[in-house]
Design a protein around this motif. Structure first.
Motif, PDB file in Angstrom:
ATOM      1  N   ALA A   8     -30.846  20.266 -13.236  1.00 14.96           N
ATOM      2  CA  ALA A   8     -29.504  20.245 -12.643  1.00 14.96           C
ATOM      3  C   ALA A   8     -29.017  21.676 -12.476  1.00 14.96           C
ATOM      4  N   ILE A   9     -28.051  21.848 -11.558  1.00 16.71           N
ATOM      5  CA  ILE A   9     -27.548  23.176 -11.198  1.00 16.71           C
ATOM      6  C   ILE A   9     -26.110  23.340 -11.673  1.00 16.71           C
ATOM      7  N   GLY A  10     -25.821  24.529 -12.202  1.00 15.89           N
ATOM      8  CA  GLY A  10     -24.462  24.878 -12.586  1.00 15.89           C
ATOM      9  C   GLY A  10     -24.045  26.201 -11.980  1.00 15.89           C
ATOM     10  N   LEU A  11     -22.752  26.466 -12.002  1.00 19.63           N
ATOM     11  CA  LEU A  11     -22.192  27.740 -11.548  1.00 19.63           C
ATOM     12  C   LEU A  11     -21.294  28.282 -12.650  1.00 19.63           C
ATOM     13  N   SER A  12     -21.196  29.612 -12.741  1.00 21.80           N
ATOM     14  CA  SER A  12     -20.342  30.234 -13.736  1.00 21.80           C
ATOM     15  C   SER A  12     -19.399  31.225 -13.075  1.00 21.80           C
ATOM     16  N   GLU A  13     -18.126  31.179 -13.472  1.00 20.69           N
ATOM     17  CA  GLU A  13     -17.099  32.127 -13.032  1.00 20.69           C
ATOM     18  C   GLU A  13     -16.932  32.167 -11.510  1.00 20.69           C
ATOM     19  N   VAL A  14     -16.806  30.986 -10.895  1.00 24.31           N
ATOM     20  CA  VAL A  14     -16.555  30.926  -9.454  1.00 24.31           C
ATOM     21  C   VAL A  14     -15.247  30.185  -9.180  1.00 24.31           C
ATOM     22  N   SER A  15     -14.749  30.375  -7.986  1.00 23.55           N
ATOM     23  CA  SER A  15     -13.505  29.744  -7.552  1.00 23.55           C
ATOM     24  C   SER A  15     -13.748  28.328  -7.050  1.00 23.55           C
ATOM     25  N   ALA A  16     -12.663  27.613  -6.824  1.00 25.76           N
ATOM     26  CA  ALA A  16     -12.760  26.265  -6.265  1.00 25.76           C
ATOM     27  C   ALA A  16     -13.403  26.286  -4.883  1.00 25.76           C
ATOM     28  N   ALA A  17     -13.045  27.277  -4.062  1.00 27.37           N
ATOM     29  CA  ALA A  17     -13.608  27.359  -2.708  1.00 27.37           C
ATOM     30  C   ALA A  17     -15.113  27.587  -2.755  1.00 27.37           C
ATOM     31  N   THR A  18     -15.560  28.454  -3.663  1.00 26.76           N
ATOM     32  CA  THR A  18     -16.999  28.724  -3.781  1.00 26.76           C
ATOM     33  C   THR A  18     -17.730  27.502  -4.323  1.00 26.76           C
ATOM     34  N   LEU A  19     -17.112  26.806  -5.265  1.00 26.56           N
ATOM     35  CA  LEU A  19     -17.703  25.573  -5.784  1.00 26.56           C
ATOM     36  C   LEU A  19     -17.932  24.575  -4.659  1.00 26.56           C
ATOM     37  N   ARG A  20     -16.959  24.414  -3.802  1.00 17.97           N
ATOM     38  CA  ARG A  20     -17.102  23.449  -2.715  1.00 17.97           C
ATOM     39  C   ARG A  20     -18.220  23.853  -1.758  1.00 17.97           C
ATOM     40  N   ARG A  21     -18.336  25.130  -1.450  1.00 17.84           N
ATOM     41  CA  ARG A  21     -19.419  25.600  -0.580  1.00 17.84           C
ATOM     42  C   ARG A  21     -20.787  25.323  -1.215  1.00 17.84           C
ATOM     43  N   ALA A  22     -20.880  25.591  -2.502  1.00 19.12           N
ATOM     44  CA  ALA A  22     -22.145  25.371  -3.204  1.00 19.12           C
ATOM     45  C   ALA A  22     -22.491  23.887  -3.284  1.00 19.12           C
ATOM     46  N   HIS A  23     -21.478  23.081  -3.567  1.00 14.74           N
ATOM     47  CA  HIS A  23     -21.686  21.642  -3.729  1.00 14.74           C
ATOM     48  C   HIS A  23     -22.158  20.996  -2.423  1.00 14.74           C
ATOM     49  N   ALA A  24     -21.818  21.610  -1.297  1.00 20.88           N
ATOM     50  CA  ALA A  24     -22.262  21.086  -0.003  1.00 20.88           C
ATOM     51  C   ALA A  24     -23.754  21.311   0.211  1.00 20.88           C
ATOM     52  N   VAL A  25     -24.318  22.274  -0.522  1.00 18.32           N
ATOM     53  CA  VAL A  25     -25.751  22.559  -0.412  1.00 18.32           C
ATOM     54  C   VAL A  25     -26.555  21.663  -1.334  1.00 18.32           C
ATOM     55  N   HIS A  26     -26.077  21.529  -2.567  1.00 16.88           N
ATOM     56  CA  HIS A  26     -26.741  20.703  -3.578  1.00 16.88           C
ATOM     57  C   HIS A  26     -25.689  20.305  -4.606  1.00 16.88           C
ATOM     58  N   PRO A  27     -25.730  19.070  -5.120  1.00 15.11           N
ATOM     59  CA  PRO A  27     -24.745  18.667  -6.121  1.00 15.11           C
ATOM     60  C   PRO A  27     -24.719  19.626  -7.314  1.00 15.11           C
ATOM     61  N   ILE A  28     -23.521  20.047  -7.687  1.00 14.96           N
ATOM     62  CA  ILE A  28     -23.339  20.917  -8.832  1.00 14.96           C
ATOM     63  C   ILE A  28     -22.946  20.061 -10.033  1.00 14.96           C
TER      64      ILE A  28
END
Length: 332
Positions: free
Chosen positions: A146-166
């Motif tokens: 599974a993939i996680g993100l650290s220290e990102v904004s809501a906007a960046t989370l949404r962009r990332a989540h569109a590529v692969h579920p976070i």
């Protein structure tokens, strides 16, 4: 300990942040003490262990692999990439670098797969879509689950989540750091992403263990953080006695008050306090049994908040490496 969900995993509702066993808060503890923390955590009910390639430049991953390797099936393993190039610190989100770091982490940890793999920081020179795409390739290759993100904004989370579920977003959250309340907590709820709270007891400050800056050990990075410098530190000290008294009224320790507050905030939140001491590790686990009244929560939030805490959480150079929203206070 009770459990919560992080992506596809069921984990203890309080996890163990392992960073301080290798660096950041002064010299790491002796190996035997680190082993007692790690093995004791498993025995105490922790089932979510958080490390990173950059922690001690590989030392932390090797430590976990060596100490807990024979109990691998008892916990969910999280690590991070994007802030190291082997033996040096280097913010780099290039896909080939992330994949190389993953292979190195697998070797140090002595495992075939990492359960949850975070992009430690977003390298803004590289589109977030490209970095997350590389992590998606690692999922496809069976190297991470599974993939996680650290220290990102809501906007960046949404962009990332569109590529692969976070599966999880990790950032600092405690009574004295409330930035996640700006937008990213709402985004996590909307997208079904777990929120992993690091430094949940204010980098140890709210636990009451640091009242004299002269006791900071060499290499303790708090010495460069605005909240631990000069007048800001002295102003913050004035909050501690009342905070400690409130914990006593709630029937818990100050550290447990912080953790119980987070746990009651939202079931998507999983705090990951770190420590070098077995006693504190066990104390933190006890927060799982603490129930706070509405009155205690209201008093806590009135006492320690963005208006009452002095100093920003990071100095400018470190702040430039994160993508989190800044809390802007309106005029009273």
């Amino acid at each position: 300990m009770k459990t919560r969900h992080v992506g596809p995993f069921e984990v203890s509702e309080i996890g163990l942040g392992c960073m301080s066993l290798s660096h950041a808060y002064g010299p790491p503890p002796p190996r035997e003490q680190a082993e007692r923390v790690l093995k004791g955590a498993l025995d105490r009910g922790y089932s979510f262990f958080d490390t990173a390639a950059v922690y001690g430049l590989g030392h932390n991953e090797r430590l976990i692999g060596e100490v807990l390797g024979d109990r691998r099936d008892e916990f969910v393993l999280a690590s991070k990439c994007g802030m190291t190039d082997g033996e040096t610190r280097d913010l780099n989100g290039a896909p080939e670098r992330l994949k190389k770091t993953c292979d190195e982490s697998l070797a140090r940890l002595g495992v075939d797969v990492i359960d949850l793999y975070y992009l430690h920081r977003w390298d803004k020179r590289v589109p977030i879509e490209d970095s997350v795409g590389a992590l998606a390739d690692l999922v496809q290759a069976g190297k991470i689950r599974a993939i996680g993100l650290s220290e990102v904004s809501a906007a960046t989370l949404r962009r990332a989540h569109a590529v692969h579920p976070i599966a999880a977003l990790q950032t600092e959250y405690s009574p004295w750091t409330r930035n996640p309340e700006v937008a990213v907590l709402d985004a996590c709820r909307e997208l079904g992403v777990a929120f992993v709270a690091f430094s949940p007891v204010g980098r140890g400050f709210l636990a009451g263990g640091l009242r004299d800056l002269g006791k900071l050990q060499p290499g303790d990075f708090r010495a460069g953080m605005p909240r631990f410098i000069g007048e800001a530190f002295e102003a913050n000290l004035k909050l501690l006695d009342a905070f400690t008294d409130l914990a006593g009224e709630a029937g818990c320790t100050p550290a447990q008050l912080c953790l119980a507050w987070l746990l009651q905030k939202d079931p998507i939140i999983v705090p990951i306090p770190g420590t070098t001491r077995p006693k504190h590790m066990s104390e933190n686990a006890g927060a799982s049994d603490v129930v706070l009244t509405t009155q205690v929560v209201e008093r806590l939030e009135a006492l320690v908040n963005a208006r009452t805490v002095s100093g920003s959480r990071y100095a400018p150079a470190m702040q430039a490496t994160v993508d989190t929203e800044e809390l802007v206070l309106s005029e009273a």
